[in-house]
Design a protein around this motif. Sequence first.
Motif, PDB file in Angstrom:
ATOM      1  N   PRO A 205       0.808  -1.226   0.000  1.00 13.84           N
ATOM      2  CA  PRO A 205       0.000   0.000   0.000  1.00 13.84           C
ATOM      3  C   PRO A 205       0.836   1.268   0.000  1.00 13.84           C
ATOM      4  CG  PRO A 205      -0.920  -1.599   1.527  1.00 13.84           C
ATOM      5  CD  PRO A 205       0.424  -2.131   1.096  1.00 13.84           C
ATOM      6  N   ALA A 206       1.928   1.279   0.773  1.00 17.42           N
ATOM      7  CA  ALA A 206       2.782   2.472   0.818  1.00 17.42           C
ATOM      8  C   ALA A 206       3.522   2.667  -0.499  1.00 17.42           C
ATOM      9  CB  ALA A 206       3.776   2.360   1.967  1.00 17.42           C
ATOM     10  N   VAL A 207       3.978   1.558  -1.100  1.00 18.41           N
ATOM     11  CA  VAL A 207       4.645   1.650  -2.397  1.00 18.41           C
ATOM     12  C   VAL A 207       3.675   2.201  -3.440  1.00 18.41           C
ATOM     13  CG1 VAL A 207       5.677   0.316  -4.278  1.00 18.41           C
ATOM     14  CG2 VAL A 207       6.309  -0.171  -1.910  1.00 18.41           C
ATOM     15  N   ALA A 208       2.453   1.666  -3.453  1.00 16.32           N
ATOM     16  CA  ALA A 208       1.444   2.132  -4.404  1.00 16.32           C
ATOM     17  C   ALA A 208       1.101   3.593  -4.171  1.00 16.32           C
ATOM     18  CB  ALA A 208       0.192   1.264  -4.301  1.00 16.32           C
ATOM     19  N   ALA A 209       0.964   3.983  -2.913  1.00 16.65           N
ATOM     20  CA  ALA A 209       0.625   5.367  -2.591  1.00 16.65           C
ATOM     21  C   ALA A 209       1.705   6.330  -3.055  1.00 16.65           C
ATOM     22  CB  ALA A 209       0.393   5.515  -1.091  1.00 16.65           C
ATOM     23  N   SER A 210       2.949   5.859  -3.139  1.00 21.53           N
ATOM     24  CA  SER A 210       4.042   6.704  -3.609  1.00 21.53           C
ATOM     25  C   SER A 210       3.874   7.095  -5.071  1.00 21.53           C
ATOM     26  CB  SER A 210       5.388   5.992  -3.433  1.00 21.53           C
ATOM     27  OG  SER A 210       5.651   5.719  -2.073  1.00 21.53           O
ATOM     28  N   LEU A 211       3.048   6.348  -5.799  1.00 26.33           N
ATOM     29  CA  LEU A 211       2.837   6.617  -7.213  1.00 26.33           C
ATOM     30  C   LEU A 211       1.626   7.504  -7.460  1.00 26.33           C
ATOM     31  CD1 LEU A 211       3.535   3.023  -8.602  1.00 26.33           C
ATOM     32  CD2 LEU A 211       5.126   4.951  -8.457  1.00 26.33           C
ATOM     33  N   LEU A 212       0.930   7.899  -6.395  1.00 25.34           N
ATOM     34  CA  LEU A 212      -0.252   8.749  -6.533  1.00 25.34           C
ATOM     35  C   LEU A 212       0.120  10.207  -6.295  1.00 25.34           C
ATOM     36  CD1 LEU A 212      -2.868   6.696  -4.446  1.00 25.34           C
ATOM     37  CD2 LEU A 212      -2.126   6.337  -6.818  1.00 25.34           C
ATOM     38  N   ASP A 213      -0.533  11.118  -7.006  1.00 22.95           N
ATOM     39  CA  ASP A 213      -0.309  12.533  -6.730  1.00 22.95           C
ATOM     40  C   ASP A 213      -1.221  12.971  -5.579  1.00 22.95           C
ATOM     41  OD1 ASP A 213      -2.860  12.828  -7.861  1.00 22.95           O
ATOM     42  OD2 ASP A 213      -2.082  13.511  -9.775  1.00 22.95           O
ATOM     43  N   GLN A 214      -0.963  14.163  -5.067  1.00 25.69           N
ATOM     44  CA  GLN A 214      -1.681  14.609  -3.877  1.00 25.69           C
ATOM     45  C   GLN A 214      -3.193  14.730  -4.073  1.00 25.69           C
ATOM     46  OE1 GLN A 214      -0.417  14.879  -0.686  1.00 25.69           O
ATOM     47  NE2 GLN A 214      -2.622  14.907  -0.322  1.00 25.69           N
TER      48      GLN A 214
END
Length: 248
Positions: A205-214
């Motif tokens: 989840p944290a890795v995936a969230a790193s690919l999302l913009d704010q």
Amino acid sequence: MTGGTAGPAGTAGAHHAYARLVLETMPEESRVGLTLGFVRTFGIPDIARVLYGTGRMTTEPRSRAKATGVAMFALIGQGLDSSDGRRIVDGLRRIHDRPDITPELMQYVLACFTVCPLRFIDDHGYRAVTGEERDAAYAFHLGLSDVLGLPDPSNGGHLAGVESWMRGYESRRFAPSTAGRALWEATSKGLLAARLPAPLAALAPAVAASLLDQPLRTALEVRRPPTPVRALVTCALRARARSRRRAS
């Protein structure tokens, strides 16, 4: 993103350039970008509600995402006028022929599927998308919109117009929702975790969230990942891009 005007949708040169990019030149980056485009639709409550209501995205996220990818890449690779292309388009019409799926929602989904893979390639590929490839992507987008009976939202005859419309739509419609959050939980834990080495699965989840913009993190109510995780993801993507650049 910038690009010149595209020629008529479906021209052989335009189709070939786009198909070569996503199927041969950068297929892995294109698949990740398409997945991120699918995730991006979760930020629109009306779309999230439809996807959540089917039950498949929370119970079978991998198979649902795979089906979407297979359909899109078949359309890109074989063309809208091929036998498989016509079959897929007919299926898309049937699936989306319901009162809660408006033309505007479908336009947004198609925009995500076109824009997000190119964004990911620009940001993390071993080279940026060329003007010819961008025009080709717009030609394909315009052709698919046409066969689905959707108007072109660009107002400019190029991909930059589609992206501009997409940003405006998100600024008006991105919002938290229970369905969007549930879809993110299922996708980030089920879909991405299955593609990571076992020791990293817990970080999915944290890795995936790193690919999302704010803006998308806000809509999905996802916290910004810790700095070490963001740095790890950035370094890994840069290292992969350098390796691909040397090999090309």
